[in-house]
Write an enzyme that holds these catalytic residues in place. Structure first.
Site, PDB file in Angstrom:
ATOM      1  N   ASP A  87      68.806 -72.477 -76.227  1.00 43.73           N
ATOM      2  CA  ASP A  87      67.757 -72.722 -77.211  1.00 43.73           C
ATOM      3  C   ASP A  87      66.681 -71.410 -77.157  1.00 43.73           C
ATOM      4  O   ASP A  87      66.335 -70.958 -78.311  1.00 43.73           O
ATOM      5  CB  ASP A  87      67.161 -73.961 -76.776  1.00 43.73           C
ATOM      6  CG  ASP A  87      66.067 -74.207 -77.669  1.00 43.73           C
ATOM      7  OD1 ASP A  87      66.166 -74.568 -79.130  1.00 43.73           O
ATOM      8  OD2 ASP A  87      65.016 -73.911 -77.428  1.00 43.73           O
ATOM      9  N   LYS A 115      65.641 -68.416 -79.970  1.00 39.17           N
ATOM     10  CA  LYS A 115      64.370 -68.324 -80.443  1.00 39.17           C
ATOM     11  C   LYS A 115      63.870 -66.641 -80.129  1.00 39.17           C
ATOM     12  O   LYS A 115      63.287 -66.169 -80.728  1.00 39.17           O
ATOM     13  CB  LYS A 115      63.178 -69.254 -79.787  1.00 39.17           C
ATOM     14  CG  LYS A 115      63.918 -70.580 -80.060  1.00 39.17           C
ATOM     15  CD  LYS A 115      62.887 -71.493 -79.568  1.00 39.17           C
ATOM     16  CE  LYS A 115      63.031 -73.110 -79.858  1.00 39.17           C
ATOM     17  NZ  LYS A 115      62.410 -74.103 -79.023  1.00 39.17           N
ATOM     18  N   GLY A 164      63.568 -87.362 -90.626  1.00 41.65           N
ATOM     19  CA  GLY A 164      63.631 -87.508 -89.258  1.00 41.65           C
ATOM     20  C   GLY A 164      62.088 -87.422 -88.640  1.00 41.65           C
ATOM     21  O   GLY A 164      61.294 -87.395 -89.300  1.00 41.65           O
ATOM     22  N   MET A 209      65.203 -81.807 -97.299  1.00 42.99           N
ATOM     23  CA  MET A 209      66.278 -82.311 -96.699  1.00 42.99           C
ATOM     24  C   MET A 209      66.063 -83.057 -95.352  1.00 42.99           C
ATOM     25  O   MET A 209      65.602 -82.050 -94.567  1.00 42.99           O
ATOM     26  CB  MET A 209      67.258 -81.170 -96.562  1.00 42.99           C
ATOM     27  CG  MET A 209      67.568 -80.679 -98.139  1.00 42.99           C
ATOM     28  SD  MET A 209      68.990 -79.653 -98.223  1.00 42.99           S
ATOM     29  CE  MET A 209      68.244 -78.123 -97.743  1.00 42.99           C
ATOM     30  N   GLU A 239      67.888 -83.935 -74.291  1.00 41.23           N
ATOM     31  CA  GLU A 239      68.866 -84.800 -75.065  1.00 41.23           C
ATOM     32  C   GLU A 239      69.706 -85.275 -73.981  1.00 41.23           C
ATOM     33  O   GLU A 239      69.827 -84.824 -72.822  1.00 41.23           O
ATOM     34  CB  GLU A 239      69.672 -83.448 -75.762  1.00 41.23           C
ATOM     35  CG  GLU A 239      68.971 -82.751 -76.653  1.00 41.23           C
ATOM     36  CD  GLU A 239      68.772 -83.519 -78.006  1.00 41.23           C
ATOM     37  OE1 GLU A 239      69.529 -84.272 -78.252  1.00 41.23           O
ATOM     38  OE2 GLU A 239      67.947 -82.755 -78.713  1.00 41.23           O
ATOM     39  N   VAL A 254      60.303 -84.402 -87.819  1.00 44.77           N
ATOM     40  CA  VAL A 254      59.395 -83.262 -88.468  1.00 44.77           C
ATOM     41  C   VAL A 254      59.354 -83.691 -89.818  1.00 44.77           C
ATOM     42  O   VAL A 254      58.270 -83.518 -90.429  1.00 44.77           O
ATOM     43  CB  VAL A 254      60.313 -81.903 -88.102  1.00 44.77           C
ATOM     44  CG1 VAL A 254      59.529 -81.045 -88.833  1.00 44.77           C
ATOM     45  CG2 VAL A 254      60.596 -81.572 -86.640  1.00 44.77           C
ATOM     46  N   ILE A 297      52.575 -73.602 -82.960  1.00 38.70           N
ATOM     47  CA  ILE A 297      51.993 -72.438 -82.689  1.00 38.70           C
ATOM     48  C   ILE A 297      52.230 -71.344 -83.919  1.00 38.70           C
ATOM     49  O   ILE A 297      53.385 -71.200 -84.271  1.00 38.70           O
ATOM     50  CB  ILE A 297      52.408 -71.546 -81.370  1.00 38.70           C
ATOM     51  CG1 ILE A 297      52.459 -72.754 -80.280  1.00 38.70           C
ATOM     52  CG2 ILE A 297      51.548 -70.587 -81.068  1.00 38.70           C
ATOM     53  CD1 ILE A 297      53.088 -72.203 -78.921  1.00 38.70           C
TER      54      ILE A 297
END
Lengths: 408, 408
Positions: free
Chosen positions: A195, A199, A10, A7, A184, A12, A130
């Site tokens: 962000d 993580k 783009g 799905m 962005e 990745v 990583i």
């Protein structure tokens, strides 16, 4: 033969497809991996890419094709949640690079994967290429993790690197990051630290085996970082980095994302531009440091591909940490704490005297800024520094105080 | 329930047993791990340790006890080879920390493991607790690895760190390392670079998917490193490190262990004392850096325990690289090369003129050493530098030349 449906096509997704094709041709994988369907928003846009014959814009058509593994690299939340749940309920293994999805719905999704006896893998969601997740949940499994220190957001690290090395202002550095595609048009999620916090929430939950929701993390972005902070940092042989920090103890979890000072002669100080770093401290293993590119087509594609190969080779790890109880959050850093204080005031000598009386160590830092006193202070705890700040602010001649802690 | 039998109850064996016991009590492993036998040389020595009831000095008794996994942490070669082969032939999974064994007999042992359908795991054999092997063979599986740079020997890194930071001579630093237990009474395997070369051989074989025997590696230890080398390094903002380097290309493999110069503002320069580092460069992922303690009871024990858990959780990876054909070895570093030359001579001005005529860049380095000229030179390749050295040595007024290359 393993059938895979993807799905998103783009950055990745394209990286993943390249790796699948390359490795199939080189016959490096013991099982042939066949791409049976690729879900896109616009077929026209991708018609000249490989595998254009399996493109579809229709989710029903996507799920009608056979697949053992579904890869989600759309980077949305609402749709991704619905589709990933559907895939898991169909007993398909899922690989995702979507940290936002997992930070919000991790508990539900991992539970669903476990109920259905399938893998939900997510190496690419943190630190690009990583091997952060695999190292943490497989190699460090026998350890109790005491702490995490990390730089997990490439955009902000790029901006801070530019501000440091090229003496740019925050605004100039952000503009350059946007022009180069490192930031962005709406950079909020990055520069405000959201962000990085998402993580850190995932890593802390896995590492401490208790849930650390990202909304409970104390977050401060880089929008307030000024060129002069780098000048101060320079005077004490430090650099400014947006660090993710979380510590686990019997009292609870301290978790924060904020700009801090790190010593020039440390590994953290060498991490520039889009590079990411994660430092785990385990009770048996001591400090383990992992460094690499945190984003980009091929690094991230490589992490997704590694997850796919884990599934192909049946190397599964069940994730149960997300359904644990929410960690108790501690507000301040425990133990000794150093910080640079920038004190806007009209009585410098008095301020310095007060600092000298209060702290075990102080170093006055020369500055060109009119009406500002810069001091490096060392205290027995962060709370001690904060109380001192509160006390000073109660004085009429102190206008404002900016604190940047220094991390060992 | 998983039954485990352990050969050796020294430092690493004790660390492993502690982790098995701790994690069993904390019920952190989904399967109970039971220790059924521990092979030792002297029961008396270990009688006060946990599990003394399963100690044995008799290999027949050891193999008569039930076991699914045999762990080899004796650190010998001849006996280890016989026992590991016996265990594999009995279809037991084997975990070893023995890089010497694998560097000599890897081909035979991995073949035997594959024939018997069991795992032969060896994470602890390189870089102590650092997940080097797992990252390389699982997370980077989709990559072609172009190069490896690593510091893999804690003893020599400890000695070099002492020489640098405390201005000790090589002999003084070695003595201190021996007193602190960081170096053996006979330090040859470490200081001559053999230990590092064996580890580089294993890593290169796995990474490049062709056999790189350690005897084919160009090895230079640290016994010739002098305090003055650190002075030169300092002048060009570098440190001296014993580096393992291997590069893979269509022409062949360049593999060496030798003291080199690394820039102060690099991650390599921050790796001090017993810490190890491995840098892989993959075609998709770019540079991946792994850092951690390279030795010690608990770090190494943790790596062995992680291997055991991989077997318990059936996370297997088949190793086939060792039966590949021997790599063609290239003698010199390809591409641009910088080096410090220490030229013992009686005509300094002539030497400097010759360097300036030969190289694209030179920097004369001031020194207190009578009759020595120090020059940093930059050439299009290492061969160019070596040819220049040979030419100079043909001159009667040049007595000797020492070269230390600088790595970017």
């Amino acid at each position: 033969m393993i059938k895979i449906a993807i799905m998103g096509y783009g950055v990745v997704g394209s990286g993943l497809v390249e790796l699948i094709d390359e490795n199939r041709e080189a016959k490096k994988c013991n099982e042939e991996i066949v791409i049976t369907s690729i879900l896109v928003r616009n077929k026209e846009k991708h018609k000249n890419k490989n595998h254009s014959e399996v493109l579809t814009t229709d989710i029903e058509e996507f799920f009608s094709k056979e697949s053992d593994i579904v890869v989600e690299v759309m980077g949305e939340i609402t749709k991704s949640l619905i589709y990933v749940k559907r895939a898991l309920n169909l007993k398909k293994h899922v690989v995702t690079a979507n940290k936002d999805l997992l930070a919000e719905y991790g508990e539900e999704l991992f539970e669903l994967a476990n109920e259905n006896g399938v893998a939900l893998k997510f190496e690419a969601s943190i630190g690009g290429g990583i091997p952060v997740i695999k190292s943490l949940i497989e190699s460090l499994e026998g350890n109790n993790i005491n702490s995490i220190k990390a730089i997990l957001n490439g955009t902000t690290n790029f901006i801070l690197t530019k501000m440091d090395k090229e003496k740019l202002s925050y605004e100039e550095a952000l503009k350059e990051a946007q022009e180069l595609g490192f930031a962005e048009a709406n950079p909020e999620a990055d520069v405000m630290g959201y962000d990085a916090a998402r993580k850190l929430s995932l890593l802390s939950t896995l590492a401490f085996r208790k849930k650390v929701s990202w909304k409970n993390i104390n977050i401060q972005g880089i929008t307030e970082v000024e060129s002069v902070d780098f000048d101060y940092a320079d005077k004490i042989n430090c650099k400014v980095k947006l660090l993710c920090i979380s510590n686990n103890s019997d009292e609870g979890v301290y978790a924060t994302v904020k700009p801090v000072l790190v010593e020039n002669e440390s590994v953290l100080a060498q991490i520039n531009n889009e590079v990411n770093i994660v430092i785990f401290n385990g009770d048996s293993i001591g400090e383990i440091i992992l460094i690499g590119k945190g984003a980009g087509k091929m690094p991230t594609g490589s992490a997704v591909y590694a997850d796919v190969l884990d599934i192909v080779n049946k190397r599964f790890t069940k994730i149960t940490a997300f359904k644990r109880e929410e960690a108790k959050i501690i507000e301040n850093l425990q133990g000794e704490c150093s910080a640079v204080l920038r004190i806007e005031n009209s009585k410098e000598q008095d301020i310095i005297k007060k600092c000298a009386n209060e702290f075990t160590f102080i170093q006055v830092l020369q500055t060109q800024i009119e009406g500002e006193t810069g001091v490096l202070v060392k205290a027995n705890s962060e709370i001690e520094i904060d109380r001192f700040i509160d006390g000073l602010l109660a004085n009429s001649y102190v206008k404002s105080i900016k604190k940047i802690i220094k991390i060992d």
